[in-house]
Design an enzyme around this catalytic site. Structure first.
Site, short mmCIF file in Angstrom:
data_model
loop_
_atom_site.label_atom_id
_atom_site.label_comp_id
_atom_site.label_asym_id
_atom_site.label_seq_id
_atom_site.Cartn_x
_atom_site.Cartn_y
_atom_site.Cartn_z
N MET A 1 0.84 -1.19 0.00
CA MET A 1 0.00 0.00 0.00
C MET A 1 0.88 1.25 0.00
O MET A 1 1.89 1.28 0.69
CB MET A 1 -0.88 0.01 1.25
CG MET A 1 -1.91 -1.12 1.24
SD MET A 1 -2.97 -0.92 -0.16
CE MET A 1 -4.24 -2.07 0.23
N THR A 541 3.43 1.90 3.10
CA THR A 541 3.15 1.57 4.50
C THR A 541 3.09 0.08 4.77
O THR A 541 3.17 -0.34 5.92
CB THR A 541 1.83 2.21 4.94
OG1 THR A 541 0.79 1.75 4.07
CG2 THR A 541 1.91 3.72 4.89
N CYS A 542 2.93 -0.72 3.72
CA CYS A 542 2.93 -2.17 3.93
C CYS A 542 4.34 -2.68 4.21
O CYS A 542 4.53 -3.61 4.97
CB CYS A 542 2.33 -2.87 2.73
SG CYS A 542 0.57 -2.51 2.53
N SER A 543 5.33 -2.07 3.57
CA SER A 543 6.72 -2.45 3.81
C SER A 543 7.41 -1.49 4.77
O SER A 543 8.60 -1.61 5.03
CB SER A 543 7.50 -2.49 2.49
OG SER A 543 7.53 -1.20 1.89
#
Length: 574
Positions: A1, A541-543
């Site tokens: 994301m 923001t996912c990583s």
């Protein structure tokens, strides 16, 4: 994301399989620890105790195998074994103690009379016991098998020498033969087992999260304009399970659906927003940072207390933040700790607060400690007798000092006693994913997750948190990256000193979806990458990746960082 500073967002199709429902066997949490030689004894190793989720009907050999496997996952330097499973008194786990029943965890728990979360079993290398390396432990092990016979012989020898013993059966510790001292009661529980080991908060959360099935999802469709409404629908859905991963999809203010795979970023943002919304619900009262539960008839009908407890447990265990707004007295009560330290300033009801202040004061301008008149205190208690009687703390006072007890008793009733039914329902929700058990077992570590803290994020914390991915040394790009890292460090300092349009919490939210450091720690670890094609920052923001622009001056960098984060209220998808 992805967070993006542009208003336009790329969309990515999402293929979601059907949620699979299956009957799961109940899992319980116990603790497993590792023992090693210390002098002429065998003792638990500090920092080597971990929670373990398992089937209550598990037998000793399988439990040993899982315990060793769990410990090896956190300690790569373990010996190959073989190992032996031990009770806290260092005897081998074969039968339930004091019986011929083969060991199962359920039977042991039943006979022991403790909650599963308070059970600790240990293991050690088998050769330590079999090769006679630990004389004291071998004697205790022999004692556990021969039981009353050896204890009776020991006690008879002691009495034959003219001594008496008040030691009860089963409490004698057999020692070396040259030690002819009196039989001793086993009062030192630290000899073979220590209740509190050095366990870290991330390790506790990691173990609570083990039952989560990452192959299944519970879906949440959330509008940032009304986070609470979408959260309630998601948690009340019949297919919802806290043991499933969370898949969160946001809608923007215009109602456009943001599609994408939730690999952590949307979930963390949702849980952050949810905790922020939760503190303002009518089920809570008290000043900011010291909120406690209060009875609300409509909330009882909607079962909001149970829902709130479950939301908190799920947020913490699924990688989100804790509430950080609950009263310390409420949290201590939830954790099973008796101390109560509330003060009158926690009461938001003006009439009640004024009455308590009058009880504390003998005269309008004179605090009761400084007054010599018991009559003044009696007058005040009688003036508010109806209020005090309702709380069960109206009594005849014989001394001025009793006013502290009256006020304290009333506060405890006001915060805990009168709300006990809804607190119990809140605790039921908080029991999701074994969180309440963990709180009661590790209150020192988990209570700060629930309570308000004056500690704020610092520039140094964020600078250390984000690790840069740099180009090879000596390259032209590496020079630009190094300069940008300097800008980044100064930007964080300006945020800390309120010299920017955003706060440190905003920066963390932009990059990770969280406004505070999560109890579970970050997975994956936050990192920094560098942008050639955009003057504005971006974030995956996912990583947990923050992408910084390579710009020519600090003033330009600061301006673009402010603008980029202020104009990125949601998630985009890459």
């Amino acid at each position: 994301m992805e967070y993006r500073s542009s208003k336009s967002k790329e969309k990515q199709s999402f293929n979601c399989g059907k949620v699979r429902l299956k009957q799961e066997r109940r899992q319980v949490q116990i603790n497993i620890g590792m023992m090693s030689p210390q002098g002429v004894d065998l003792k638990p190793r500090r920092g080597k105790t971990l929670p373990l989720f398992t089937d209550p009907e598990i037998a000793a050999p399988v439990l040993l195998e899982r315990a060793v496997q769990k410990m090896r996952a956190f300690n790569k330097d373990m010996d190959e074994g073989p190992y032996i499973l031990l009770y806290p008194d260092c005897s081998e786990v074969v039968n339930v103690p004091g019986s011929e029943k083969p060991f199962t965890l359920a039977e042991y728990k039943k006979d022991l009379g403790k909650a599963y979360a308070r059970i600790t079993l240990l293991f050690a290398l088998r050769n330590i016991l079999e090769e006679g390396m630990i004389p004291q432990t071998l004697i205790r092990k022999l004692s556990s098998h021969l039981g009353a016979q050896l204890n009776s012989i020991r006690l008879t020898l002691w009495k034959a020498l003219g001594h008496s013993s008040t030691t009860q059966h089963g409490q004698i510790v057999i020692s070396d033969t040259e030690d002819m001292g009196p039989p001793k009661t086993n009062t030192d529980k630290t000899t073979c087992y220590r209740e509190e080991m050095n366990v870290t908060l991330p390790a506790i959360i990691a173990n609570l999260s083990q039952p989560i099935d990452h192959g299944r999802v519970s879906r949440f469709n959330i509008s940032r304009a009304n986070v609470w409404d979408g959260a309630v629908r998601g948690f009340k859905r019949t297919s919802y399970s806290e043991n499933c991963d969370m898949l969160v999809k946001f809608t923007d203010d215009a109602g456009v659906f943001e599609e994408g795979i939730d690999s952590g970023g949307p979930r963390r943002e949702f849980l952050s927003l949810l905790m922020k919304n939760l503190k303002d619900r009518p089920i809570f009262d008290g000043p900011d940072g010291h909120r406690f539960l209060v009875y609300n008839a409509n909330a009882v009908r909607e079962d909001e207390y149970y829902l709130a407890g479950k939301m908190i447990a799920v947020s913490v265990v699924h990688g989100g933040p804790g509430p950080h707004f609950l009263s310390e007295d409420l949290v201590r009560y939830l954790a099973g700790q008796p101390s109560f330290k509330a003060t009158v300033n926690l009461i938001t009801d003006e009439e009640v607060g004024k009455a308590l202040e009058e009880v504390r004061s003998a005269y309008s301008n004179c605090v009761i400690e400084n007054a010599a008149s018991v009559d003044a205190l009696r007058e005040m208690t009688m003036r508010h007798s109806t209020m005090l009687q309702t709380a069960g703390c109206l009594r005849h006072v014989a001394s001025v000092e009793e006013k502290k007890g009256i006020v304290s008793d009333y506060l405890q009733w006001y915060i805990i006693g009168r709300n006990s039914s809804v607190i119990d329902r809140f605790k039921e929700g908080l029991s999701a994913l074994q969180f309440l058990n963990a709180l009661q077992q590790h209150p020192t570590l988990l209570a700060p997750v629930l309570c308000h803290s004056e500690k704020r994020l610092t520039a140094l914390e964020l600078e250390r948190l984000f690790k840069p991915d740099l180009s090879p040394p000596g390259s032209n790009r590496r020079l630009g990256e190094s300069q940008t890292l300097g800008y980044w460090a100064d930007y964080l300092l300006d945020c800390e000193e309120s010299q920017t349009a955003v706060s440190l919490e905003d920066v963390l939210m932009f990059a990770t979806g969280l406004t505070s450091l999560p109890p579970s720690g970050f997975e994956p670890s936050p990192g920094i990458e560098f942008l050639d094609d955009s003057p504005f920052p971006m974030a995956n923001t996912c990583s947990n990746t923050l992408k910084l622009p390579l710009l020519e001056s600090y003033n330009v960098f600061k301006s673009k960082m402010d603008f980029g984060m202020q104009n990125s209220p949601g998630f985009g998808c890459y």
